[in-house]
Write an enzyme that holds these catalytic residues in place. Structure first.
Site, short mmCIF file in Angstrom:
data_model
loop_
_atom_site.label_atom_id
_atom_site.label_comp_id
_atom_site.label_asym_id
_atom_site.label_seq_id
_atom_site.Cartn_x
_atom_site.Cartn_y
_atom_site.Cartn_z
N ILE A 116 0.83 -1.21 0.00
CA ILE A 116 0.00 0.00 0.00
C ILE A 116 0.86 1.26 0.00
O ILE A 116 0.40 2.34 -0.37
CB ILE A 116 -1.00 0.07 1.20
N PHE A 166 -7.72 -2.96 4.80
CA PHE A 166 -7.42 -3.92 5.87
C PHE A 166 -5.92 -4.04 6.11
O PHE A 166 -5.50 -4.55 7.15
CB PHE A 166 -7.90 -5.33 5.46
N THR A 204 -9.17 -0.72 15.02
CA THR A 204 -9.28 -1.61 16.17
C THR A 204 -9.72 -0.86 17.43
O THR A 204 -9.49 0.36 17.55
CB THR A 204 -7.91 -2.27 16.43
N ASP A 205 -10.30 -1.59 18.38
CA ASP A 205 -10.66 -0.99 19.67
C ASP A 205 -9.41 -0.69 20.51
O ASP A 205 -9.47 0.06 21.48
CB ASP A 205 -11.63 -1.89 20.45
N GLU A 206 -8.26 -1.27 20.11
CA GLU A 206 -7.06 -1.12 20.94
C GLU A 206 -6.55 0.32 20.98
O GLU A 206 -5.79 0.69 21.86
CB GLU A 206 -5.96 -2.09 20.47
N TYR A 246 1.70 -1.47 18.28
CA TYR A 246 0.63 -1.78 17.32
C TYR A 246 -0.51 -0.78 17.43
O TYR A 246 -0.90 -0.15 16.44
CB TYR A 246 0.10 -3.21 17.55
N ALA A 283 -0.63 2.10 18.86
CA ALA A 283 -0.20 3.48 18.56
C ALA A 283 -0.14 3.71 17.05
O ALA A 283 -0.54 4.77 16.55
CB ALA A 283 1.15 3.76 19.21
N SER A 284 0.33 2.71 16.32
CA SER A 284 0.43 2.88 14.86
C SER A 284 -0.96 2.89 14.23
O SER A 284 -1.21 3.64 13.28
CB SER A 284 1.31 1.79 14.25
N LYS A 285 -1.88 2.09 14.77
CA LYS A 285 -3.25 2.12 14.25
C LYS A 285 -3.91 3.47 14.61
O LYS A 285 -4.66 4.04 13.80
CB LYS A 285 -4.09 0.96 14.81
N LEU A 296 -4.56 -15.67 19.94
CA LEU A 296 -4.96 -16.52 21.07
C LEU A 296 -5.77 -17.76 20.66
O LEU A 296 -5.37 -18.89 20.96
CB LEU A 296 -5.75 -15.70 22.09
P1 NAD Z 1 -3.61 -10.02 9.27
O1 NAD Z 1 -2.28 -9.75 9.89
O2 NAD Z 1 -4.16 -11.40 9.32
O3 NAD Z 1 -3.59 -9.59 7.72
C1 NAD Z 1 -2.97 -8.41 7.27
C2 NAD Z 1 -2.82 -8.53 5.75
O4 NAD Z 1 -2.24 -7.30 5.28
C3 NAD Z 1 -1.88 -9.66 5.32
O5 NAD Z 1 -2.45 -10.37 4.24
C4 NAD Z 1 -0.62 -8.92 4.89
O6 NAD Z 1 0.10 -9.62 3.86
C5 NAD Z 1 -1.18 -7.60 4.39
N1 NAD Z 1 -0.20 -6.50 4.45
C6 NAD Z 1 0.63 -6.19 5.46
N2 NAD Z 1 1.38 -5.12 5.15
C7 NAD Z 1 0.97 -4.72 3.91
C8 NAD Z 1 1.35 -3.66 3.04
N3 NAD Z 1 2.30 -2.78 3.39
N4 NAD Z 1 0.72 -3.54 1.84
C9 NAD Z 1 -0.23 -4.44 1.47
N5 NAD Z 1 -0.61 -5.47 2.24
C10 NAD Z 1 -0.03 -5.61 3.46
O7 NAD Z 1 -4.60 -8.98 9.96
P2 NAD Z 1 -6.16 -9.12 10.24
O8 NAD Z 1 -6.36 -9.75 11.57
O9 NAD Z 1 -6.83 -9.67 9.05
O10 NAD Z 1 -6.55 -7.57 10.39
C11 NAD Z 1 -6.97 -6.80 9.27
C12 NAD Z 1 -7.22 -5.38 9.73
O11 NAD Z 1 -8.21 -5.37 10.73
C13 NAD Z 1 -5.99 -4.70 10.33
O12 NAD Z 1 -5.98 -3.35 9.89
C14 NAD Z 1 -6.22 -4.78 11.83
O13 NAD Z 1 -5.61 -3.71 12.49
C15 NAD Z 1 -7.74 -4.70 11.88
N6 NAD Z 1 -8.36 -5.36 13.05
C16 NAD Z 1 -8.06 -6.66 13.35
C17 NAD Z 1 -8.72 -7.27 14.42
C18 NAD Z 1 -8.45 -8.72 14.78
O14 NAD Z 1 -8.96 -9.18 15.80
N7 NAD Z 1 -7.73 -9.48 13.97
C19 NAD Z 1 -9.66 -6.56 15.18
C20 NAD Z 1 -9.94 -5.23 14.83
C21 NAD Z 1 -9.29 -4.65 13.75
P1 TYD Z 2 -4.17 -11.69 20.69
O1 TYD Z 2 -4.94 -12.78 20.01
O2 TYD Z 2 -2.72 -11.56 20.41
O3 TYD Z 2 -4.95 -10.33 20.39
P2 TYD Z 2 -4.75 -8.84 21.05
O4 TYD Z 2 -3.48 -8.79 21.80
O5 TYD Z 2 -4.72 -7.98 19.82
O6 TYD Z 2 -5.96 -8.61 21.91
O7 TYD Z 2 -4.35 -11.89 22.24
C1 TYD Z 2 -5.63 -11.90 22.84
C2 TYD Z 2 -5.42 -11.97 24.35
O8 TYD Z 2 -4.84 -13.24 24.65
C3 TYD Z 2 -4.44 -10.93 24.86
O9 TYD Z 2 -4.91 -10.49 26.15
C4 TYD Z 2 -3.14 -11.68 24.99
C5 TYD Z 2 -3.59 -13.09 25.33
N1 TYD Z 2 -2.72 -14.17 24.84
C6 TYD Z 2 -2.31 -15.19 25.72
O10 TYD Z 2 -2.65 -15.20 26.92
N2 TYD Z 2 -1.53 -16.20 25.23
C7 TYD Z 2 -1.11 -16.23 23.93
O11 TYD Z 2 -0.36 -17.17 23.54
C8 TYD Z 2 -1.55 -15.20 23.04
C9 TYD Z 2 -1.12 -15.20 21.59
C10 TYD Z 2 -2.36 -14.19 23.54
#
Ligand code: NAD
Ligand code: TYD
Length: 353
Positions: free
Chosen positions: A58, A79, A132-134, A158, A160-162, A198
């Site tokens: 991107i 995403f 994200t909610d983070e 993470y 902070a960057s979001k 997790l």
């Molecule tokens: P993920 O890490 O599984 O997927 C990220 C994708 O982005 C990957 O396919 C990766 O190859 C691609 N990518 C990374 N850097 C890139 C770049 N510079 N250019 C193009 N593509 C790139 O993440 P996810 O869990 O699918 O999350 C997707 C989005 O949703 C993120 O922005 C994340 O912050 C947000 N989000 C995730 C969660 C969650 O629980 N997973 C919750 C809320 C919000």
């Molecule tokens: P994670 O799936 O990494 O999501 P996030 O940190 O973005 O919420 O972790 C979810 C929760 O689970 C978080 O409180 C950290 C905890 N966790 C563990 O206790 N053990 C693990 O091995 C992992 C990956 C996460």
């Protein structure tokens, strides 16, 4: 067509699969294929002309500008991100590069493209930023859940960057009038989730007879949402959200981590009992806590329900059962992720442009 960035990752790929299952509008999928990008997840779309995959960043302004000019998407859903908190603690640089600089470059390319649109095409165009909610930081045990006006207090590299990317997206609306939408969602779970997070980690480690590492006291609370519900919310915001608005998306489902791990073990005990008749819970191992670990996240998702009529379809009980069943039914996907073979998939199976 619509442009999806990060559409080979966990949520992005679920979004692409669900989108094309429900409609014929084509998807241009731009993904860098970092370790988190998995084309095997999109294998069913290999010969589908509605899915155009481009391997790229991107932050590559020339590439993005060229794609926008050539394909003229009516909307973009961003995403693409580095998404794992633990990785951001060990090495924040990629998070700054993609989540902040990458989003900035993408916004610049999109602004130039949107400025060149006219009439109806300009009026309907939308840029949806998935966040994200983070970004809101950590809640005390009895504090009210995050609303859209909660102050930003990110605690990890993470988050902070979001947060920085959210601010840029907001600024491009207020300064340049770009029709942006932002969603801030709670923790997702479901199919195709990379087993460093997790829930999938607990499933695959349990099945492999490995320890189930619970950080600290395991009493950190997250608000879990089934990934397909998140995808549905994004489609709804894209369709009916007001430009410039933020929508919190959550599952109304707060649970401490140890409760999640116990539920996963109970389901595995039922669906794939251990040979020795014991419970997978015996594999639970408390380990050193994550530095700066946020204690509690909880989303107040009443705005999106009130204004756009979205609420989750799955309860945690139905969603987690589907998730565990999916991992049991897809051992090859898991094995290829674990062996690293999924990274060769794009070379051997998939045509890129
Ligand atoms: P993920 O890490 O599984 O997927 C990220 C994708 O982005 C990957 O396919 C990766 O190859 C691609 N990518 C990374 N850097 C890139 C770049 N510079 N250019 C193009 N593509 C790139 O993440 P996810 O869990 O699918 O999350 C997707 C989005 O949703 C993120 O922005 C994340 O912050 C947000 N989000 C995730 C969660 C969650 O629980 N997973 C919750 C809320 C919000
Ligand atoms: P994670 O799936 O990494 O999501 P996030 O940190 O973005 O919420 O972790 C979810 C929760 O689970 C978080 O409180 C950290 C905890 N966790 C563990 O206790 N053990 C693990 O091995 C992992 C990956 C996460």
């Amino acid at each position: 067509m619509i442009l999806i960035t990060g559409g080979a990752g966990f949520i992005g790929a679920n979004f692409v699969l669900d989108w094309l299952a429900g409609r014929d509008e084509a998807v241009l999928n731009l993904d860098k294929l970092t370790y988190a990008g998995n084309m095997e997840t999109l294998a069913s779309l290999r010969d589908d002309p509605r899915h155009i995959f481009v391997k790229g960043d991107i932050g590559d302004s020339a590439l993005v500008a060229g794609l926008l000019a050539r394909h003229q998407p009516r909307a973009i859903v961003n995403f693409a991100a580095e998404s794992h908190v633990d990785r951001s603690i060990h090495g924040p640089e990629d998070f700054i590069e993609t989540n902040i600089v990458g989003t900035f470059r993408l916004l610049e390319a999109v602004r130039a493209y949107w400025n060149g649109l006219e009439g109806e095409a300009r009026a309907v165009f939308r840029f949806l930023h998935v966040s994200t909610d983070e970004v809101y930081g950590s809640l005390a045990p009895t504090e009210a859940a995050f609303t859209e006006t909660h102050r930003y207090e990110p605690n990890s590299p993470y988050s902070a960057s979001k947060a920085a990317s959210d601010h840029l997206v907001r600024a491009y609306h207020h300064t340049y009038g770009l029709p942006v939408l932002t969603t801030n969602c709670s923790n997702n779970y479901g199919p195709y989730h990379f087993p460093e997070k997790l829930i999938p980690l607990m499933i695959v480690n349990a099945l492999a007879g490995k320890p189930l590492p619970v950080y600290g006291d395991g009493m950190q609370v997250r608000d879990w949402l089934y990934v397909k519900d998140h995808c549905c919310a994004i489609r709804r915001v894209l369709e009916a959200g007001q430009p410039g608005e933020v929508y919190n998306v959550g599952g109304w489902n707060e649970k401490p981590n140890i409760a999640i791990v116990n539920i996963v073990c109970d389901l595995l005990d039922e669906l794939r009992p251990k040979n020795d008749g014991g419970s997978y819970k015996t594999q639970i191992t408390y380990v050193k806590d994550r530095p700066g670990h946020d204690r509690r996240y909880a989303i107040d998702a009443s705005k999106i329900q009130r204004e756009l009529g979205w609420k989750p379809a799955e309860t945690f009980e139905t969603g987690i059962r589907k998730t565990v069943q999916w991992y049991l039914a897809n051992p090859d996907w898991v094995a290829h992720v674990q062996s690293g073979a999924y990274r060769d998939w794009v070379q051997t199976q998939y045509a890129t442009s």
